[in-house]
Design a protein around this motif. Structure first.
Motif, PDB file in Angstrom:
ATOM      1  N   GLY A 166       0.850  -1.193   0.000  1.00  0.00           N
ATOM      2  CA  GLY A 166       0.000   0.000   0.000  1.00  0.00           C
ATOM      3  C   GLY A 166       0.884   1.240   0.000  1.00  0.00           C
ATOM      4  O   GLY A 166       1.782   1.369  -0.824  1.00  0.00           O
ATOM      5  N   ARG A 167       0.678   2.113   0.957  1.00  0.00           N
ATOM      6  CA  ARG A 167       1.487   3.339   1.050  1.00  0.00           C
ATOM      7  C   ARG A 167       2.710   3.164   1.951  1.00  0.00           C
ATOM      8  O   ARG A 167       3.538   4.058   2.036  1.00  0.00           O
ATOM      9  CB  ARG A 167       0.627   4.484   1.581  1.00  0.00           C
ATOM     10  N   GLU A 168       2.817   2.009   2.630  1.00  0.00           N
ATOM     11  CA  GLU A 168       3.923   1.829   3.570  1.00  0.00           C
ATOM     12  C   GLU A 168       5.160   1.239   2.892  1.00  0.00           C
ATOM     13  O   GLU A 168       5.132   0.145   2.345  1.00  0.00           O
ATOM     14  CB  GLU A 168       3.534   0.927   4.740  1.00  0.00           C
ATOM     15  N   LEU A 169       6.243   2.001   2.952  1.00  0.00           N
ATOM     16  CA  LEU A 169       7.554   1.548   2.493  1.00  0.00           C
ATOM     17  C   LEU A 169       8.277   1.015   3.719  1.00  0.00           C
ATOM     18  O   LEU A 169       8.282   1.650   4.775  1.00  0.00           O
ATOM     19  CB  LEU A 169       8.346   2.721   1.899  1.00  0.00           C
ATOM     20  N   ARG A 170       8.868  -0.158   3.578  1.00  0.00           N
ATOM     21  CA  ARG A 170       9.545  -0.778   4.722  1.00  0.00           C
ATOM     22  C   ARG A 170      10.935  -1.221   4.302  1.00  0.00           C
ATOM     23  O   ARG A 170      11.102  -1.913   3.296  1.00  0.00           O
ATOM     24  CB  ARG A 170       8.726  -1.971   5.194  1.00  0.00           C
ATOM     25  N   ILE A 171      11.933  -0.800   5.071  1.00  0.00           N
ATOM     26  CA  ILE A 171      13.320  -1.199   4.858  1.00  0.00           C
ATOM     27  C   ILE A 171      13.791  -1.853   6.141  1.00  0.00           C
ATOM     28  O   ILE A 171      13.659  -1.269   7.222  1.00  0.00           O
ATOM     29  CB  ILE A 171      14.218   0.011   4.524  1.00  0.00           C
ATOM     30  N   VAL A 172      14.322  -3.070   6.037  1.00  0.00           N
ATOM     31  CA  VAL A 172      14.813  -3.785   7.207  1.00  0.00           C
ATOM     32  C   VAL A 172      16.213  -4.293   6.917  1.00  0.00           C
ATOM     33  O   VAL A 172      16.435  -4.973   5.909  1.00  0.00           O
ATOM     34  CB  VAL A 172      13.899  -4.984   7.576  1.00  0.00           C
TER      35      VAL A 172
END
Length: 193
Positions: A166-172
Motif C-alpha cells: 500500500g502506502r507503507e515503504l519498509r526497509i529492514v
C-alpha cells in the motif's frame, strides 16, 4: 509529504543481555534538565534537518519492560525532487555501518598476508542489530526498490529487505555476528562477506 519532508518517531530499543543492561544503567537515574537538553541536541536524526520535538527516556530501574528511547521528529528532509521523481535518502542509520565495513575491507586488502587466527567476535560481535524504517508515502507514490540482499558466512549473517505494501515503504537491515576463531586463510571469506 509530497514535498519530501518526513515527520515521525525514532525508537532505539535494547533486548537481552549486555545491550539491555547497558541501556538500563545509562538511565538508572532520570536525566536532569541539563542532560535532557544535551541529549535533545545530540539525538539521532534519521533524516537531515529534522527537528526533535520530544524524547522519552526509559526508566532504567523498571525491569518489567525492555528499555527504549523514543524520539518524536518533524520536518526531516526525506526525499528530493529529480525531474518527475523523488529520490528518497536512506537514513544514515542504515548506511553508516556499511561505510565502516568498506573501510575494514580496504584495510584487510592492503594488509600483509595474515599469519594469525581471526577472532570472528571482533568483526561484528556476539549480537544482532536490526534497523527498520517504516515510511508512509504520499497517496499515489510507488517506490522503485532494490533487490533483497542475503549474505551468510562463518563470520555472521546480513539481510536487507525492501518492500512496499500500500502506502507503507519498509526497509529492514539485520546483521548478526558470530563468536568463532577462524584460521588465517579465512581472511578471503571475511573480505568476501
Amino acid at each position: 509529504t509530497p514535498d519530501g519532508h518526513v515527520t515521525g518517531r525514532f525508537s532505539l530499543a535494547a533486548r537481552g543481555g549486555l545491550a539491555e543492561n547497558t541501556l538500563r544503567r545509562a538511565y538508572a537515574e532520570p536525566p536532569d534538565s541539563a542532560r535532557r537538553a544535551s541529549l535533545k541536541r545530540e539525538a539521532p536524526r534519521p533524516f537531515p534537518d529534522a527537528t526533535v520535538d520530544t524524547i522519552i527516556f526509559p526508566d532504567g530501574r523498571d525491569r518489567t519492560v525492555p528499555p527504549a528511547i523514543e524520539i518524536a521528529l518533524r520536518n526531516g528532509e526525506g526525499a528530493k525532487p529529480a525531474g518527475s521523481l523523488m529520490i528518497l535518502s536512506i537514513p544514515a542509520n542504515f548506511s553508516g555501518s556499511a561505510q565502516a565495513y568498506r573501510t575494514l575491507v580496504e584495510e584487510l586488502e592492503r594488509a600483509d598476508k595474515r599469519r594469525l587466527p581471526i577472532d570472528a567476535g571482533r568483526v561484528v560481535g556476539p549480537l544482532t542489530t536490526r534497523r527498520e524504517l517504516r515510511l508512509t508515502l504520499p497517496a499515489g507514490w510507488t517506490a522503485q526498490l532494490p533487490a533483497p540482499v542475503s549474505a551468510s558466512s562463518v563470520f555472521g549473517t546480513y539481510q536487507a529487505e525492501y518492500t512496499q505494501t500500500g502506502r507503507e515503504l519498509r526497509i529492514v537491515h539485520v546483521i548478526s555476528g558470530r563468536t568463532v576463531t577462524c584460521p588465517p586463510e579465512q581472511i578471503i571469506t571475511l573480505i568476501d562477506w
